[in-house]
Design an enzyme around this catalytic site. Sequence first.
Site, PDB file in Angstrom:
ATOM      1  N   TYR A  86      37.514 -23.300 -16.615  1.00 56.09           N
ATOM      2  CA  TYR A  86      36.069 -23.027 -16.656  1.00 56.09           C
ATOM      3  C   TYR A  86      35.360 -24.086 -17.498  1.00 56.09           C
ATOM      4  CZ  TYR A  86      31.727 -20.348 -17.344  1.00 56.09           C
ATOM      5  OH  TYR A  86      30.416 -19.933 -17.375  1.00 56.09           O
ATOM      6  N   VAL A 115      28.717 -20.544  -1.609  1.00 56.71           N
ATOM      7  CA  VAL A 115      28.085 -21.828  -1.969  1.00 56.71           C
ATOM      8  C   VAL A 115      29.035 -23.015  -1.894  1.00 56.71           C
ATOM      9  CG1 VAL A 115      26.315 -20.813  -3.471  1.00 56.71           C
ATOM     10  CG2 VAL A 115      28.515 -21.522  -4.455  1.00 56.71           C
ATOM     11  N   ASN A 162      22.936 -21.162  -9.397  1.00 57.30           N
ATOM     12  CA  ASN A 162      23.444 -20.327 -10.484  1.00 57.30           C
ATOM     13  C   ASN A 162      24.825 -19.734 -10.216  1.00 57.30           C
ATOM     14  OD1 ASN A 162      23.061 -18.118 -12.728  1.00 57.30           O
ATOM     15  ND2 ASN A 162      23.325 -16.967 -10.816  1.00 57.30           N
TER      16      ASN A 162
HETATM   17  N1  LIG Z   1      27.812 -14.148 -18.508  1.00 56.03           N
HETATM   18  C1  LIG Z   1      27.977 -15.151 -19.379  1.00 56.03           C
HETATM   19  O1  LIG Z   1      28.307 -14.931 -20.561  1.00 56.03           O
HETATM   20  C2  LIG Z   1      27.736 -16.577 -18.954  1.00 56.03           C
HETATM   21  C3  LIG Z   1      27.722 -17.549 -19.956  1.00 56.03           C
HETATM   22  C4  LIG Z   1      27.505 -18.878 -19.605  1.00 56.03           C
HETATM   23  C5  LIG Z   1      27.291 -19.233 -18.282  1.00 56.03           C
HETATM   24  N2  LIG Z   1      27.314 -18.256 -17.310  1.00 56.03           N
HETATM   25  C6  LIG Z   1      27.096 -18.692 -15.934  1.00 56.03           C
HETATM   26  O2  LIG Z   1      25.997 -18.004 -15.411  1.00 56.03           O
HETATM   27  C7  LIG Z   1      26.101 -17.951 -13.989  1.00 56.03           C
HETATM   28  C8  LIG Z   1      25.873 -16.526 -13.519  1.00 56.03           C
HETATM   29  O3  LIG Z   1      26.884 -15.722 -14.109  1.00 56.03           O
HETATM   30  P1  LIG Z   1      26.693 -14.176 -14.429  1.00 56.03           P
HETATM   31  O4  LIG Z   1      27.137 -13.978 -15.823  1.00 56.03           O
HETATM   32  O5  LIG Z   1      25.355 -13.717 -14.008  1.00 56.03           O
HETATM   33  O6  LIG Z   1      27.866 -13.606 -13.491  1.00 56.03           O
HETATM   34  P2  LIG Z   1      27.919 -12.433 -12.413  1.00 56.03           P
HETATM   35  O7  LIG Z   1      29.364 -12.341 -12.068  1.00 56.03           O
HETATM   36  O8  LIG Z   1      27.194 -11.235 -12.901  1.00 56.03           O
HETATM   37  O9  LIG Z   1      27.101 -13.035 -11.175  1.00 56.03           O
HETATM   38  C9  LIG Z   1      27.571 -14.118 -10.435  1.00 56.03           C
HETATM   39  C10 LIG Z   1      27.168 -13.922  -8.981  1.00 56.03           C
HETATM   40  O10 LIG Z   1      27.624 -15.069  -8.252  1.00 56.03           O
HETATM   41  C11 LIG Z   1      28.182 -14.614  -7.029  1.00 56.03           C
HETATM   42  N3  LIG Z   1      29.130 -15.595  -6.522  1.00 56.03           N
HETATM   43  C12 LIG Z   1      30.374 -15.875  -6.980  1.00 56.03           C
HETATM   44  N4  LIG Z   1      30.957 -16.800  -6.222  1.00 56.03           N
HETATM   45  C13 LIG Z   1      30.066 -17.143  -5.260  1.00 56.03           C
HETATM   46  C14 LIG Z   1      30.092 -18.049  -4.176  1.00 56.03           C
HETATM   47  N5  LIG Z   1      31.185 -18.797  -3.928  1.00 56.03           N
HETATM   48  N6  LIG Z   1      28.997 -18.157  -3.382  1.00 56.03           N
HETATM   49  C15 LIG Z   1      27.901 -17.385  -3.605  1.00 56.03           C
HETATM   50  N7  LIG Z   1      27.831 -16.491  -4.625  1.00 56.03           N
HETATM   51  C16 LIG Z   1      28.894 -16.385  -5.441  1.00 56.03           C
HETATM   52  C17 LIG Z   1      28.851 -13.292  -7.370  1.00 56.03           C
HETATM   53  O11 LIG Z   1      29.084 -12.479  -6.224  1.00 56.03           O
HETATM   54  C18 LIG Z   1      27.844 -12.698  -8.346  1.00 56.03           C
HETATM   55  O12 LIG Z   1      26.888 -11.903  -7.671  1.00 56.03           O
HETATM   56  C19 LIG Z   1      27.496 -18.510 -13.650  1.00 56.03           C
HETATM   57  O13 LIG Z   1      27.366 -19.850 -13.242  1.00 56.03           O
HETATM   58  C20 LIG Z   1      28.229 -18.416 -14.982  1.00 56.03           C
HETATM   59  O14 LIG Z   1      29.261 -19.357 -15.070  1.00 56.03           O
HETATM   60  C21 LIG Z   1      27.522 -16.938 -17.623  1.00 56.03           C
END
Ligand SMILES: NC(=O)c1ccc[n+]([C@@H]2O[C@H](COP(=O)([O-])OP(=O)(O)OC[C@H]3O[C@@H](n4cnc5c(N)ncnc54)[C@H](O)[C@@H]3O)[C@@H](O)[C@H]2O)c1
Length: 256
Positions: A150, A58, A84
């Site tokens: 972050y 992305v 996302n």
């Molecule tokens: N898990 C948590 O506690 C939490 C809390 C707050 C916010 N978030 C946010 O939620 C979102 C999703 O996180 P998650 O917890 O599902 O994480 P995750 O690691 O399970 O999933 C993230 C996905 O994004 C993909 N990804 C990473 N870099 C990428 C790129 N450059 N281009 C395309 N795809 C890419 C990864 O391969 C992965 O499949 C993120 O933005 C994260 O910052 C997560």
Amino acid sequence: MVDAAVIITGAASGIGRACVELFTVRGFGIVAVDVDEGALRDLADSLGGEVVPLVADVSLEETGIRMTELALSRFGRLDVAVLNAGIGGTLPWEAGGAIERLDEILAVNVRGVAIGIRSVAPALRDGGGGSIVVTASSGGLQAEPGNWAYNASKGAVVNLVRAAALDYAAQNIRVNAVAPGLTETPMLGRQRARPAVFEATSRRIPLQRWSRAEEQAAVVWFLASAEASYITGTTLVADGGMTAHHGAVPLPPLVP
Ligand SMILES: NC(=O)c1ccc[n+]([C@@H]2O[C@H](COP(=O)([O-])OP(=O)(O)OC[C@H]3O[C@@H](n4cnc5c(N)ncnc54)[C@H](O)[C@@H]3O)[C@@H](O)[C@H]2O)c1
């Protein structure tokens, strides 16, 4: 042909994957974008025909163009974009490579969202309007020790969403964010796997538990849907009450 189409980035895992499953149930055609080719293939195989995988990063401008073109060529329309994809992995302030890591985090979490917004907007506009939902974080509203890069990236996302909402409101494009708290996904899998860390962090959350990815997908769905037709420029916090607490220890009650 489907009745509605969505682009979901970071679709192969965690919150993105839960969004793919929910939007599938709601009858959407989906362009699922992720860098993880194997996980994306598994997702498309398990969910079938209306999920179109796109292996792409992305943070590259060409990804924004490709994902939008794919939605229009496969589904003939675009209604929603769920931006996302995000990464963590802040290094300590004075560690070697900490600034290079900051650049990587900003590239995915901020640049990737900006590219996504400007890429999908023309297709949404041409369809009469639409909705963009970005995954921010409770860590973009407040900070936690050791997570400065972050925290900076997600703070930027919250204000980027406000700014984009203002610029696109006249085109009937709503732009909002969800701010998840601690969520059980692979992103925090190593911390989740340590019982002492998991229990200590759970105790700090008013609802006393981490969220499930499906609970975050439900918030994304709400913001994307017509139910949220008067909401734009907002960040909806889904953190079990964590950011409601300003951090001070309770004082004893005053007795007369
Ligand atoms: N898990 C948590 O506690 C939490 C809390 C707050 C916010 N978030 C946010 O939620 C979102 C999703 O996180 P998650 O917890 O599902 O994480 P995750 O690691 O399970 O999933 C993230 C996905 O994004 C993909 N990804 C990473 N870099 C990428 C790129 N450059 N281009 C395309 N795809 C890419 C990864 O391969 C992965 O499949 C993120 O933005 C994260 O910052 C997560």
